[in-house]
Design a protein around this motif. Structure first.
Motif, PDB file in Angstrom:
ATOM      1  N   GLU A   1      41.177 100.032 -57.324  1.00  0.00           N
ATOM      2  CA  GLU A   1      40.586 101.357 -57.211  1.00  0.00           C
ATOM      3  C   GLU A   1      41.380 102.099 -56.132  1.00  0.00           C
ATOM      4  O   GLU A   1      41.976 101.464 -55.252  1.00  0.00           O
ATOM      5  CB  GLU A   1      39.119 101.240 -56.815  1.00  0.00           C
ATOM      6  CG  GLU A   1      38.204 100.828 -57.966  1.00  0.00           C
ATOM      7  CD  GLU A   1      38.217 101.829 -59.101  1.00  0.00           C
ATOM      8  OE1 GLU A   1      37.721 102.944 -58.926  1.00  0.00           O
ATOM      9  OE2 GLU A   1      38.744 101.491 -60.181  1.00  0.00           O
TER      10      GLU A   1
ATOM     11  N   ARG B   1      40.428 100.808 -52.718  1.00  0.00           N
ATOM     12  CA  ARG B   1      40.214  99.389 -52.416  1.00  0.00           C
ATOM     13  C   ARG B   1      40.683  98.483 -53.560  1.00  0.00           C
ATOM     14  O   ARG B   1      40.851  98.930 -54.690  1.00  0.00           O
ATOM     15  CB  ARG B   1      38.740  99.113 -52.143  1.00  0.00           C
ATOM     16  CG  ARG B   1      37.850  99.324 -53.347  1.00  0.00           C
ATOM     17  CD  ARG B   1      36.384  99.206 -52.968  1.00  0.00           C
ATOM     18  NE  ARG B   1      35.537  99.194 -54.156  1.00  0.00           N
ATOM     19  CZ  ARG B   1      35.251 100.252 -54.881  1.00  0.00           C
ATOM     20  NH1 ARG B   1      35.737 101.430 -54.568  1.00  0.00           N
ATOM     21  NH2 ARG B   1      34.483 100.164 -55.941  1.00  0.00           N
TER      22      ARG B   1
ATOM     23  N   LYS C   1      43.662 107.150 -62.262  1.00  0.00           N
ATOM     24  CA  LYS C   1      42.573 108.120 -62.384  1.00  0.00           C
ATOM     25  C   LYS C   1      43.188 109.478 -62.699  1.00  0.00           C
ATOM     26  O   LYS C   1      44.376 109.694 -62.436  1.00  0.00           O
ATOM     27  CB  LYS C   1      41.805 108.223 -61.072  1.00  0.00           C
ATOM     28  CG  LYS C   1      41.241 106.916 -60.568  1.00  0.00           C
ATOM     29  CD  LYS C   1      39.792 106.752 -60.926  1.00  0.00           C
ATOM     30  CE  LYS C   1      39.294 105.387 -60.514  1.00  0.00           C
ATOM     31  NZ  LYS C   1      37.941 105.121 -60.881  1.00  0.00           N
ATOM     32  N   PRO C   2      42.393 110.391 -63.218  1.00  0.00           N
ATOM     33  CA  PRO C   2      42.961 111.720 -63.524  1.00  0.00           C
ATOM     34  C   PRO C   2      43.408 112.472 -62.272  1.00  0.00           C
ATOM     35  O   PRO C   2      44.273 113.325 -62.343  1.00  0.00           O
ATOM     36  CB  PRO C   2      41.809 112.450 -64.215  1.00  0.00           C
ATOM     37  CG  PRO C   2      40.584 111.626 -64.002  1.00  0.00           C
ATOM     38  CD  PRO C   2      41.005 110.244 -63.660  1.00  0.00           C
TER      39      PRO C   2
ATOM     40  N   ALA D   1      29.732 110.529 -65.540  1.00  0.00           N
ATOM     41  CA  ALA D   1      31.191 110.520 -65.726  1.00  0.00           C
ATOM     42  C   ALA D   1      31.569 109.856 -67.046  1.00  0.00           C
ATOM     43  O   ALA D   1      32.506 109.053 -67.100  1.00  0.00           O
ATOM     44  CB  ALA D   1      31.885 109.825 -64.547  1.00  0.00           C
TER      45      ALA D   1
ATOM     46  N   LYS E   1      30.496 114.999 -62.610  1.00  0.00           N
ATOM     47  CA  LYS E   1      30.209 113.825 -63.438  1.00  0.00           C
ATOM     48  C   LYS E   1      29.209 114.081 -64.563  1.00  0.00           C
ATOM     49  O   LYS E   1      28.830 113.151 -65.273  1.00  0.00           O
ATOM     50  CB  LYS E   1      29.716 112.685 -62.554  1.00  0.00           C
ATOM     51  CG  LYS E   1      30.787 112.241 -61.551  1.00  0.00           C
ATOM     52  CD  LYS E   1      30.499 110.912 -60.947  1.00  0.00           C
ATOM     53  CE  LYS E   1      31.645 110.525 -60.012  1.00  0.00           C
ATOM     54  NZ  LYS E   1      31.544 109.196 -59.491  1.00  0.00           N
TER      55      LYS E   1
ATOM     56  N   ARG F   1      24.231  99.202 -55.830  1.00  0.00           N
ATOM     57  CA  ARG F   1      25.680  98.967 -55.868  1.00  0.00           C
ATOM     58  C   ARG F   1      25.969  97.476 -56.077  1.00  0.00           C
ATOM     59  O   ARG F   1      26.866  97.115 -56.841  1.00  0.00           O
ATOM     60  CB  ARG F   1      26.296  99.467 -54.555  1.00  0.00           C
ATOM     61  CG  ARG F   1      27.804  99.578 -54.606  1.00  0.00           C
ATOM     62  CD  ARG F   1      28.329 100.224 -53.328  1.00  0.00           C
ATOM     63  NE  ARG F   1      29.759 100.109 -53.278  1.00  0.00           N
ATOM     64  CZ  ARG F   1      30.623 101.029 -53.721  1.00  0.00           C
ATOM     65  NH1 ARG F   1      30.181 102.141 -54.237  1.00  0.00           N
ATOM     66  NH2 ARG F   1      31.919 100.838 -53.655  1.00  0.00           N
TER      67      ARG F   1
ATOM     68  N   LYS G   1      23.745 107.212 -55.073  1.00  0.00           N
ATOM     69  CA  LYS G   1      23.952 107.494 -53.645  1.00  0.00           C
ATOM     70  C   LYS G   1      22.698 108.027 -52.964  1.00  0.00           C
ATOM     71  O   LYS G   1      22.685 108.208 -51.758  1.00  0.00           O
ATOM     72  CB  LYS G   1      25.072 108.546 -53.464  1.00  0.00           C
ATOM     73  CG  LYS G   1      26.365 108.259 -54.219  1.00  0.00           C
ATOM     74  CD  LYS G   1      27.368 107.465 -53.397  1.00  0.00           C
ATOM     75  CE  LYS G   1      28.666 107.348 -54.154  1.00  0.00           C
ATOM     76  NZ  LYS G   1      29.504 106.288 -53.930  1.00  0.00           N
TER      77      LYS G   1
HETATM   78  N1  COA Z   1      36.212  98.558 -61.155  1.00  0.00           N
HETATM   79  C1  COA Z   1      35.581  98.638 -59.957  1.00  0.00           C
HETATM   80  N2  COA Z   1      35.026  99.774 -59.485  1.00  0.00           N
HETATM   81  C2  COA Z   1      35.131 100.863 -60.248  1.00  0.00           C
HETATM   82  C3  COA Z   1      35.770 100.852 -61.510  1.00  0.00           C
HETATM   83  C4  COA Z   1      36.323  99.631 -61.947  1.00  0.00           C
HETATM   84  N3  COA Z   1      36.940  99.522 -63.110  1.00  0.00           N
HETATM   85  N4  COA Z   1      35.718 102.092 -62.021  1.00  0.00           N
HETATM   86  C5  COA Z   1      35.066 102.857 -61.143  1.00  0.00           C
HETATM   87  N5  COA Z   1      34.717 102.108 -60.075  1.00  0.00           N
HETATM   88  C6  COA Z   1      34.024 102.556 -58.860  1.00  0.00           C
HETATM   89  C7  COA Z   1      34.822 103.617 -58.142  1.00  0.00           C
HETATM   90  O1  COA Z   1      35.756 103.066 -57.240  1.00  0.00           O
HETATM   91  C8  COA Z   1      33.732 104.384 -57.421  1.00  0.00           C
HETATM   92  O2  COA Z   1      33.387 103.636 -56.277  1.00  0.00           O
HETATM   93  P1  COA Z   1      33.046 104.327 -54.862  1.00  0.00           P
HETATM   94  O3  COA Z   1      31.604 104.642 -54.956  1.00  0.00           O
HETATM   95  O4  COA Z   1      33.364 103.260 -53.884  1.00  0.00           O
HETATM   96  O5  COA Z   1      33.923 105.537 -54.719  1.00  0.00           O
HETATM   97  C9  COA Z   1      32.546 104.308 -58.375  1.00  0.00           C
HETATM   98  O6  COA Z   1      32.800 103.182 -59.214  1.00  0.00           O
HETATM   99  C10 COA Z   1      32.398 105.525 -59.252  1.00  0.00           C
HETATM  100  O7  COA Z   1      33.607 105.635 -59.972  1.00  0.00           O
HETATM  101  P2  COA Z   1      34.074 106.860 -60.851  1.00  0.00           P
HETATM  102  O8  COA Z   1      33.026 107.209 -61.851  1.00  0.00           O
HETATM  103  O9  COA Z   1      35.425 106.551 -61.386  1.00  0.00           O
HETATM  104  O10 COA Z   1      34.073 108.059 -59.857  1.00  0.00           O
HETATM  105  P3  COA Z   1      35.200 108.630 -58.962  1.00  0.00           P
HETATM  106  O11 COA Z   1      34.493 109.600 -58.063  1.00  0.00           O
HETATM  107  O12 COA Z   1      36.016 107.559 -58.361  1.00  0.00           O
HETATM  108  O13 COA Z   1      36.108 109.451 -60.004  1.00  0.00           O
HETATM  109  C11 COA Z   1      36.365 110.727 -62.066  1.00  0.00           C
HETATM  110  C12 COA Z   1      35.589 110.551 -60.743  1.00  0.00           C
HETATM  111  C13 COA Z   1      35.788 111.891 -62.841  1.00  0.00           C
HETATM  112  C14 COA Z   1      37.822 111.009 -61.723  1.00  0.00           C
HETATM  113  C15 COA Z   1      36.260 109.436 -62.875  1.00  0.00           C
HETATM  114  O14 COA Z   1      34.910 109.175 -63.102  1.00  0.00           O
HETATM  115  C16 COA Z   1      36.968 109.422 -64.195  1.00  0.00           C
HETATM  116  O15 COA Z   1      38.155 109.255 -64.311  1.00  0.00           O
HETATM  117  N6  COA Z   1      36.223 109.564 -65.284  1.00  0.00           N
HETATM  118  C17 COA Z   1      36.714 109.441 -66.622  1.00  0.00           C
HETATM  119  C18 COA Z   1      35.703 108.604 -67.289  1.00  0.00           C
HETATM  120  C19 COA Z   1      36.140 107.991 -68.578  1.00  0.00           C
HETATM  121  O16 COA Z   1      37.279 107.871 -68.887  1.00  0.00           O
HETATM  122  N7  COA Z   1      35.125 107.567 -69.300  1.00  0.00           N
HETATM  123  C20 COA Z   1      35.317 106.846 -70.485  1.00  0.00           C
HETATM  124  C21 COA Z   1      34.378 107.262 -71.545  1.00  0.00           C
HETATM  125  S1  COA Z   1      35.259 108.094 -72.826  1.00  0.00           S
END
Ligand code: COA
Ligand code: AMP
Length: 629
Positions: free
Chosen positions: A168, A171, A308-309, A501, A533, A563, A573
């Motif tokens: 990530e 981390r 990520k995007p 999200a 999200k 979590r 959160k």
């Molecule tokens: N393994 C471990 N942790 C993960 C993970 C994975 N594969 N994917 C996400 N997480 C964690 C993130 O690190 C984050 O942790 P944090 O609370 O410590 O920051 C938490 O889960 C939330 O993650 P995420 O939803 O990815 O939020 P974000 O704020 O990091 O990023 C976006 C926001 C919009 C950029 C992201 O949600 C995203 O790329 N979304 C696209 C979703 C997608 O492709 N969906 C598929 C369905 S078609």
């Protein structure tokens, strides 16, 4: 051909329609017919056929001259790595891993859990299972040990295939401790754990049970494809329902092959050989269908993107990948575009890249809000295609079938039903509502090939979740309207599922975790609107009488529990302590009213509310965290 013609040809003769689509698949034994309805309302498709998914996704392309074509492009801004794997190389890798699994006694019908980040080994693992008829269940890396344990106990896998870690932006997520903890928690104990050691973190292996990915495969003989019955489960994918127990969606082999292959040209309008990119994760349905199976079955190159995007390194990453790898069709969730728009509102970063190969952008997973769709269209100047589907169906229910006919786009609507689906909007009693009226969206049975025939180990739950409310229909759990032109609008869920999200989460599952906090007497979780999200969960806690600990500390402990037990992906959160929860006189918590307060929407005071004063307390609590303004 027009969409109407194709849709009507299916409607007039579904049997002929699907048997024609089945011609594109290489069968060991051809199906004698498409639909098997003897057990209605439980249906099966192509059940008397014999076929192998891996053969159709890999072997046949090598035999047909695509051996040197890239099957997988791996692009990881997280590790600064890029490479590709041809179909010939993929065949070799998959056959060897399948052979090694066979050596461990894994065979047709055995379950294997895959817990992998976005690396090619995830896809190789899925295909190796398919090769020997083992049923895989991929678990998303963002889930915690407890969620993994629940899936281990339900699927009862003989083996787990995993990587040492996921990455990530902030981390390293070590998978091995999570796996160890999950196996400890589960009653079922898998005999074999295979770990792909990544350079970013080395996992400690347990003697006897754990194996290094490479050592495990040393000297393994390549395994041939094992034919399975058309109705054989290709995989189980767990998804959120209304309770803490996830639903194991079963995917039948033959229908999956036929339907996914059909969508590639008819819906997405790609030809074999082109590069198709779905920026999702193999832990979700979009990843199963459109990172792994459909592009490979159809002879396309698929792209495995680990990043990520935004932030890896910037909001131009998607444009770089599209331009560098000549992506012709791109699929992602609207939330990804909202994230890019937030960081680069004018789309300046796109100017650096040549996107001339990109013909269309497909959005799904959550409602495509008009702001995002319009922004994407202005920026990219290509069709932005919203399409609606679910883990349960595995592919598009309603959309704009570019390969048949590009229909006029109405922003906010995923357009019209695809062949295979008759969609109705029903009232509570199951009567069809007229155009423009909001109701429950239901699909007339039988659902088409490849959709879920049942839930793993839970036939009764399958029937009560999907079939019993509206006899003769599949209940989608979505509410919406159909307009005078037959366009569908998906407005909300009718159950306790929220969409964070593009990820589907159960508020009931989060409530189950909160209720276990020793100071919590009662709780409720709602999904509030979020600009990035789509939705975010917010929890309300009523404390046990006599508890006088700091409310902030209890809230923080609850956030940490979610979590730890569900995972960071829940994005939970906020847990707010309130005196009471708003209820009806019969004791039902008014979650819908709380959502409306949070989102500043108008609402009617429910006639049966127990004590309206409580709503003010809810509003105050939400106001403090930036809602209900
Ligand atoms: N393994 C471990 N942790 C993960 C993970 C994975 N594969 N994917 C996400 N997480 C964690 C993130 O690190 C984050 O942790 P944090 O609370 O410590 O920051 C938490 O889960 C939330 O993650 P995420 O939803 O990815 O939020 P974000 O704020 O990091 O990023 C976006 C926001 C919009 C950029 C992201 O949600 C995203 O790329 N979304 C696209 C979703 C997608 O492709 N969906 C598929 C369905 S078609
Ligand atoms: P999942 O099973 O995780 O793919 O989630 C499926 C749910 O996501 C659907 O039931 C909808 O609630 C929502 N969803 C998916 N695609 C769309 C879309 N195009 N428009 C609106 N909601 C969608």
């Amino acid at each position: 051909m027009s969409y109407k013609k194709v849709y009507n040809s299916w409607k007039n003769d579904p049997e002929a329609f699907w048997m024609t689509a089945a011609d594109a698949i290489d069968w060991v034994t051809k199906p004698s017919k498409a639909l098997f309805a003897d057990n209605a309302p439980l249906y099966e498709w192509f059940s008397d056929s014999e076929v192998n998914t891996c053969y159709n996704a890999v072997d046949r392309h090598v035999l047909n001259g695509r051996g040197d074509q890239k099957a997988i492009i791996y692009d990881s801004p997280m590790t600064d790595t890029k490479y590709s794997i041809t179909f010939s190389e993929l065949l070799e890798k998959v056959a060897v891993l399948a052979g090694a699994l066979k050596n461990k006694g894994i065979s047709k019908g055995d379950r294997v859990i895959i817990y992998m980040p976005m690396i090619p080994e995830g896809i190789i693992s899925m295909l190796a299972c398919a090769r020997i008829g083992a049923i895989h269940s991929v678990v998303f890396g963002g889930f915690a040990a407890n969620e993994l344990a629940v899936r281990i106990d339900d699927a009862k896998p003989k083996a787990i295939l995993a990587a040492s870690c996921g990455l990530e932006p902030n981390r390293i997520v070590e998978y091995k401790p999570l796996i160890d903890q999950a196996i400890e928690l589960a009653s079922h104990k898998p005999q074999t754990v295979v770990i792909f050691q990544r350079a970013e973190c080395k996992a400690e292996l347990l003697d006897g049970r754990d194996h290094d990915w490479n050592v495990f495969q040393e000297n393994a003989e390549k395994a041939p494809c094992v034919p399975v019955k058309g109705s054989h489960p290709a995989y189980i994918l767990y998804t959120s329902g209304t309770t803490g127990a996830p639903k194991g969606v079963v995917r039948p082999t033959a229908g999956h092959l036929v339907a996914l292959n059909w969508t590639m040209k008819n819906f997405y309008n790609v030809d074999p050989g082109e590069v198709f990119w779905a920026a999702s994760d193999i832990g979700w349905i979009v990843g199963h269908s459109y990172i792994c199976y459909a592009p490979l079955i159809h002879g396309n190159t698929t792209l495995v993107f680990e990043g990520k995007p935004v932030g890896t390194p910037d909001a131009g990453t998607f444009w770089r990948v599209i331009s560098e790898h000549k992506v012709s069709n791109f699929f992602t969730a609207p939330t990804a575009f909202r994230a890019i728009k937030r960081m680069d509102p004018k789309g300046e970063l796109k100017k650096k890249y040549d996107l001339s190969n990109l013909r269309a952008l497909f959005l799904a997973g959550e409602r495509a809000d008009p702001d995002t769709v319009n922004w994407a269209e202005n920026l990219l100047q290509i069709p932005i295609i919203d399409h609606w589907w679910q883990t349960e169906t595995g592919y598009v229910i309603a959309g704009n079938p570019l390969g048949i006919e590009k229909l006029p786009i109405k922003v906010g609507s995923p357009t019209v039903p695809m062949p295979g689906f008759v969609i109705k909007v029903l009232d509570r009693s199951g009567s069809e509502l007229p155009a423009g009226q909001l109701g429950s969206i239901a699909i007339k049975l039988p659902l088409p090939p490849g959709t879920l025939p049942t839930l793993w180990n839970a036939q009764d739950r399958f029937e009560s979740s999907y079939l019993n409310t509206f006899p003769g229909y599949y209940e989608t759990g979505d509410a919406g309207i159909i307009d005078d032109d037959g366009y569908i609008y998906i407005m909300a869920r009718t159950d306790d599922v929220i969409n964070v999200a593009g990820h589907r989460l159960s508020t009931g599952a989060i409530e189950e975790v909160l209720a276990n906090h020793p100071d919590v007497a009662e709780c409720a979780v709602i999904g509030v609107s979020d600009n990035l999200k789509g939705q975010l969960p917010v929890g309300f806690l009523c404390l046990t009488a006599g508890v006088d600990r700091d409310h902030m500390i209890i809230g923080t402990e609850c956030v940490e529990m979610v979590r730890k037990q569900i995972g960071p992906v829940a994005a939970f959160k906020n847990a707010l302590v309130v005196d009471r929860l708003p209820k009806t006189r019969s004791g039902k918590i008014l979650r819908g009213t709380m959502v409306k307060i949070a989102n500043n929407e108008e609402f009617k005071l429910p006639a049966t509310i127990d004590d309206p004063v409580i709503l003010q307390e809810i509003r105050n609590a939400l106001f403090k965290i930036g809602y209900a303004k």
